[in-house]
Enzyme design. Structure first.
Site, mmCIF file in Angstrom:
data_model
loop_
_atom_site.group_PDB
_atom_site.id
_atom_site.type_symbol
_atom_site.label_atom_id
_atom_site.label_comp_id
_atom_site.label_asym_id
_atom_site.label_seq_id
_atom_site.Cartn_x
_atom_site.Cartn_y
_atom_site.Cartn_z
ATOM 1 N N ASP A 12 54.277 56.554 22.810
ATOM 2 C CA ASP A 12 53.966 56.894 21.412
ATOM 3 C C ASP A 12 52.873 56.025 20.802
ATOM 4 O O ASP A 12 52.730 56.006 19.582
ATOM 5 C CB ASP A 12 55.210 56.786 20.504
ATOM 6 C CG ASP A 12 56.227 57.868 20.807
ATOM 7 O OD1 ASP A 12 55.831 58.896 21.373
ATOM 8 O OD2 ASP A 12 57.401 57.679 20.468
ATOM 9 N N GLU A 87 48.575 58.361 32.422
ATOM 10 C CA GLU A 87 49.894 58.097 33.022
ATOM 11 C C GLU A 87 49.740 57.181 34.228
ATOM 12 O O GLU A 87 50.409 57.340 35.263
ATOM 13 C CB GLU A 87 50.593 59.402 33.409
ATOM 14 C CG GLU A 87 50.685 60.437 32.293
ATOM 15 C CD GLU A 87 51.627 60.045 31.158
ATOM 16 O OE1 GLU A 87 52.302 58.992 31.254
ATOM 17 O OE2 GLU A 87 51.691 60.780 30.149
ATOM 18 N N GLN A 89 50.682 54.298 34.805
ATOM 19 C CA GLN A 89 51.840 53.498 35.220
ATOM 20 C C GLN A 89 52.512 54.091 36.452
ATOM 21 O O GLN A 89 53.164 53.384 37.209
ATOM 22 C CB GLN A 89 52.851 53.370 34.071
ATOM 23 C CG GLN A 89 53.629 54.633 33.729
ATOM 24 C CD GLN A 89 52.881 55.550 32.767
ATOM 25 O OE1 GLN A 89 51.738 55.288 32.418
ATOM 26 N NE2 GLN A 89 53.528 56.621 32.337
#
Ligand SMILES: [Zn+2]
Length: 228
Positions: A12, A87, A89
């Protein structure tokens, strides 16, 4: 000089929105980007932001080789001025090494976006490798907020409404299919106490729910079971 930049933060915090903004700004200048993601909320081969923007992307699964893919594309006469990896990670350390080779050997800017730590407060392997290798690490300034109003610095996973601190780091194909699994961003204090908004709303700690005796709520006071 081309660079490997890592934009990090909690869930977020606007990472994907910034990725899309960078893509927009550069394509408006006539630059050609190649966009990668994995497990985006909008599905395979999509990069989306919570604000509703979405673009096509290449799905980089665990077998994907970024460096080889770029070399093939360039050898076939394709053009790439910059790479976006969202993304990040979820990438393996070896894949992050490939991104560094894209910068160093092919002279292409790489902008990686990812969550730093998982719901157990441990670094994701991909994020750890990016912190180790990146020319530049940026902590995003769009602050996600905990239910208490403090800066949200940690990601919580809930199962059936209760916060958990054990389990697989990545729940593959998760949240949509398994509606009992959810995520919430919290400040460290409330992450340590496992106090999600729902858990806090059920007790006297919520700023919105005064206790039954009519006294003003104790904002961020003692947790159930004793003082901090
Ligand atoms: Zn909090």
């Amino acid at each position: 000089m081309p660079e490997l930049a890592f934009f990090s933060g909690t869930m977020d915090c606007g990472k994907s929105t910034l990725a899309l903004q960078i893509q927009h700004n550069r394509s408006a200048r006539g630059l050609m980007g190649m966009i990668f993601t994995r497990n985006d909320r909008a599905g395979q081969g999509r990069l989306s932001s919570r604000l509703g923007l979405v673009t096509d992307a290449i799905e980089a699964d665990e077998r994907f080789d970024f460096h080889a893919h770029l070399v093939r594309h360039l050898t076939a006469g394709g053009r790439v001025d910059y790479v976006i990896a969202d993304e990040a990670q979820f990438l393996s350390p070896a894949q992050v090494d490939q991104l560094a080779r894209v910068v160093d050997d092919l002279g292409i800017d790489v902008f990686a976006f990812g969550i730093t730590t998982d719901f157990r407060t441990r670094l994701f392997p991909g994020s750890q490798r990016l912190i180790e290798l990146a020319d530049r690490v940026e902590v995003l300034q769009v602050e996600a907020l905990c239910w208490c109003g403090a800066r949200a610095t940690h990601n919580a996973r809930t199962v059936g409404g209760r916060m958990v601190v054990e389990g697989a780091q990545v729940v593959v194909g998760d949240v949509g299919a398994r509606a009992d699994v959810g995520y919430e961003v919290l400040c460290r204090r409330h992450h340590r106490r496992r106090l999600t908004a729902a858990a806090a709303g059920a007790g006297p700690l919520s700023p919105d729910v005064p206790p039954a005796d009519g006294r003003p709520p104790r904002l961020g006071g003692t947790a159930p079971g004793g003082p901090a």
